[in-house]
Design an enzyme around this catalytic site. Structure first.
Site, PDB file in Angstrom:
ATOM      1  N   ASP A 191       0.813  -1.222   0.000  1.00  0.00           N
ATOM      2  CA  ASP A 191       0.000   0.000   0.000  1.00  0.00           C
ATOM      3  C   ASP A 191       0.844   1.269   0.000  1.00  0.00           C
ATOM      4  O   ASP A 191       2.009   1.261   0.381  1.00  0.00           O
ATOM      5  CB  ASP A 191      -0.879   0.043   1.261  1.00  0.00           C
ATOM      6  N   ASP A 192       0.165   2.358  -0.378  1.00  0.00           N
ATOM      7  CA  ASP A 192       0.622   3.746  -0.195  1.00  0.00           C
ATOM      8  C   ASP A 192       1.679   4.196  -1.212  1.00  0.00           C
ATOM      9  O   ASP A 192       2.109   5.342  -1.152  1.00  0.00           O
ATOM     10  CB  ASP A 192       1.146   4.011   1.234  1.00  0.00           C
ATOM     11  N   HIS A 250       3.613  -2.287   3.113  1.00  0.00           N
ATOM     12  CA  HIS A 250       3.676  -0.937   2.538  1.00  0.00           C
ATOM     13  C   HIS A 250       4.988  -0.757   1.783  1.00  0.00           C
ATOM     14  O   HIS A 250       6.054  -0.860   2.394  1.00  0.00           O
ATOM     15  CB  HIS A 250       3.545   0.103   3.658  1.00  0.00           C
ATOM     16  N   HIS A 301      -5.634   9.337   0.027  1.00  0.00           N
ATOM     17  CA  HIS A 301      -5.567   8.586   1.286  1.00  0.00           C
ATOM     18  C   HIS A 301      -6.405   9.165   2.444  1.00  0.00           C
ATOM     19  O   HIS A 301      -5.970   9.178   3.608  1.00  0.00           O
ATOM     20  CB  HIS A 301      -4.099   8.451   1.722  1.00  0.00           C
ATOM     21  N   HIS A 312      -5.790   2.885  -4.060  1.00  0.00           N
ATOM     22  CA  HIS A 312      -5.854   3.116  -2.619  1.00  0.00           C
ATOM     23  C   HIS A 312      -6.349   4.549  -2.395  1.00  0.00           C
ATOM     24  O   HIS A 312      -5.888   5.236  -1.499  1.00  0.00           O
ATOM     25  CB  HIS A 312      -4.449   2.911  -2.030  1.00  0.00           C
TER      26      HIS A 312
HETATM   27 ZN    ZN Z   1      -2.711   3.208   3.329  1.00  0.00          ZN
END
Ligand code: ZN
Length: 462
Positions: A266-267, A410, A321, A317
């Site tokens: 993620d991210d 991540h 965020h 995602h």
């Molecule tokens: Zn996230």
């Protein structure tokens, strides 16, 4: 009368044996003369100036013809050496036939194809005559006329080219009878990583690239595999002017009967750590799902394309965020859909985002009903963002990983990229297929709909 008759009989036998020996000698001599002077038509070359090496054992005969580079002793020696290597290979195969079996003739005749001022492809069309039936096989090599040596893989393909070659070859072997089991094995995966050393032998024949793996290197038997050279675009350095018209997504095969895990990151994308993880996935033939934030997709569109080119999955995602539970209406819609729009645009409509992961796993009724995507959660949280410790992330994954898991990490953290250096090889060695979330759900035959929450292959909730 009897004596005479007896004598006459023995004379007859002596004469008969002598005649037989003489006849045999004449026949043998004729055959020998014939073989050295002029081969049976089946074994001849189409080139009148061809040179040849051959091997003859009773009824089994192999002939390899090779081009005459009279004016260039280096090339001449190389061509002869290659002909001898092929002859040895064919002779070894001849040995598999019983000595008293029907006659076996093998004729390896060559063709050449000029690839550039520097490179020449030598192609062998090999015809086998076993009794009355004729079968065919092929072999070849590329000569570097500048060095009078075989062409170097590293001079022919860049890293992206090698990535495509490795991905294509591994996938083809997973679908090839006899090799299927081996193709999933740890030694095979390691031996087929996308490096020049792993793909040393190849030639080109009419727009096709043929890779060869000698008997005993990857499998007991010799393997060969063909891919259209056009699939490499400009990544075959012989064609620097080739245009990359389409986004190349490598073929991938997932075996539903083997265990699998979906690693998710993620991210990102992250300029350094995402490529590091992609490179590990390519080395071990795996894929992962990258839940990307739109603001970072805008920064690194090339990395988004690299994710797709490596066989991994580009997913959303949200745009920036936020906690989606705090949004509604057009602000919520924008966060749900903007990353998809960005990916569509940067890929020229060739990539479609299929999955969304809401930040913080925050999902309320409005998010569920507004989402055009299944909402992908996880059943293992490595807490990599909290510990920022590669060893703890590794321990967590290796202690708890099970078939069907969706694991949360991540790719913006250096420690997570470090952990991948152990996690990806180790899970692969343990026999897990590293798959995308979409591949996981398809292989497990799980239906999941927009707005539904997916925690793992065995846990989908409304
Ligand atoms: Zn996230």
């Amino acid at each position: 009368m009897q004596m005479y008759s007896k004598k006459s009989k023995s004379n007859f036998w002596i004469f008969g044996i002598a005649a037989l020996l003489l006849t045999s000698a004449v026949i043998l001599g004729f055959l020998f003369f014939n073989a050295s002077k002029k081969l049976p038509s089946f074994l001849r070359s189409e080139h009148s100036d061809a040179l040849q090496v051959s091997d003859q054992q009773k009824s089994r005969q192999a002939v390899v013809h090779y081009p005459d580079f009279e004016s260039h002793p280096g090339l001449q020696a190389l061509a002869e050496n290659q002909a001898r290597l092929l002859l040895n290979e064919l002779t070894a195969q001849l040995d598999a036939f019983p000595v008293d079996s029907e006659s076996v003739w093998i004729n390896a005749d060559y063709r050449t194809q000029t690839l550039s001022d520097r490179y020449l492809s030598v192609i062998y069309d090999i015809r086998w005559k076993i009794g009355e039936s004729v079968t065919e096989s092929a072999s070849g090599y590329i000569i570097d006329q500048e060095t009078a040596a075989l062409a170097e893989t590293s001079a022919f393909f860049d890293q992206e080219g090698l990535d495509r070659i490795a991905a294509g070859f591994r996938d083809a072997m997973k679908n090839q009878e006899g090799i299927h089991e081996l193709a999933y094995s740890w030694p095979f995966i390691q031996a087929t990583a996308p490096t020049a050393e792993n793909y040393p032998s190849f030639y080109i024949d009419q727009g096709q690239l043929i890779f060869q793996f000698s008997a005993g290197s990857l499998a007991d038997e010799k393997l060969s595999w063909t891919m259209p050279i056009s699939q490499l675009g400009p990544h075959c350095l012989l064609m620097p002017e080739a245009q990359e018209t389409e986004l190349y997504i490598p073929p991938r095969t997932v075996d539903p009967s083997r265990p699998m895990i979906a690693l998710t990151y993620d991210d990102g994308p992250h300029v350094k750590h995402t490529p590091e993880i992609l490179s590990l996935l390519k080395e071990y033939g795996g894929a992962a799902t990258f839940f990307m934030v739109g603001t970072r997709v805008e920064l690194y569109p090339q990395i988004v394309l690299d994710i797709a080119r490596s066989g991994s999955e580009a997913a959303s995602h949200t745009y920036s965020h936020p906690n989606l539970n705090k949004l509604s209406g057009s602000a919520l819609d924008f966060q749900l859909n903007q990353t998809t729009e960005l990916v569509k645009e940067l890929s020229g409509n060739q990539l479609t985002v299929q999955l969304l992961r809401p930040p913080y796993g925050a999902i309320d009724a409005e998010v569920k009903s507004a989402s055009a995507y299944p909402l992908i959660m996880w059943n293992m949280d490595t807490l990599d963002w909290k510990t920022r410790d590669a060893a703890q992330t590794i321990d967590h994954v290796l202690n708890y990983a099970e078939d069907g898991d969706i694991i949360l990490m991540h790719d913006i953290h250096a420690e997570t990229a470090d952990a991948a250096k152990t996690i990806i090889p180790k899970l692969t060695e343990l026999g897990y297929q590293l798959v995308t979330v979409s591949e996981l759900m398809e292989a497990k035959g799980i239906t999941y709909l927009p707005g539904q929450k997916v925690f793992s292959a065995s846990s989908v909730k409304d």
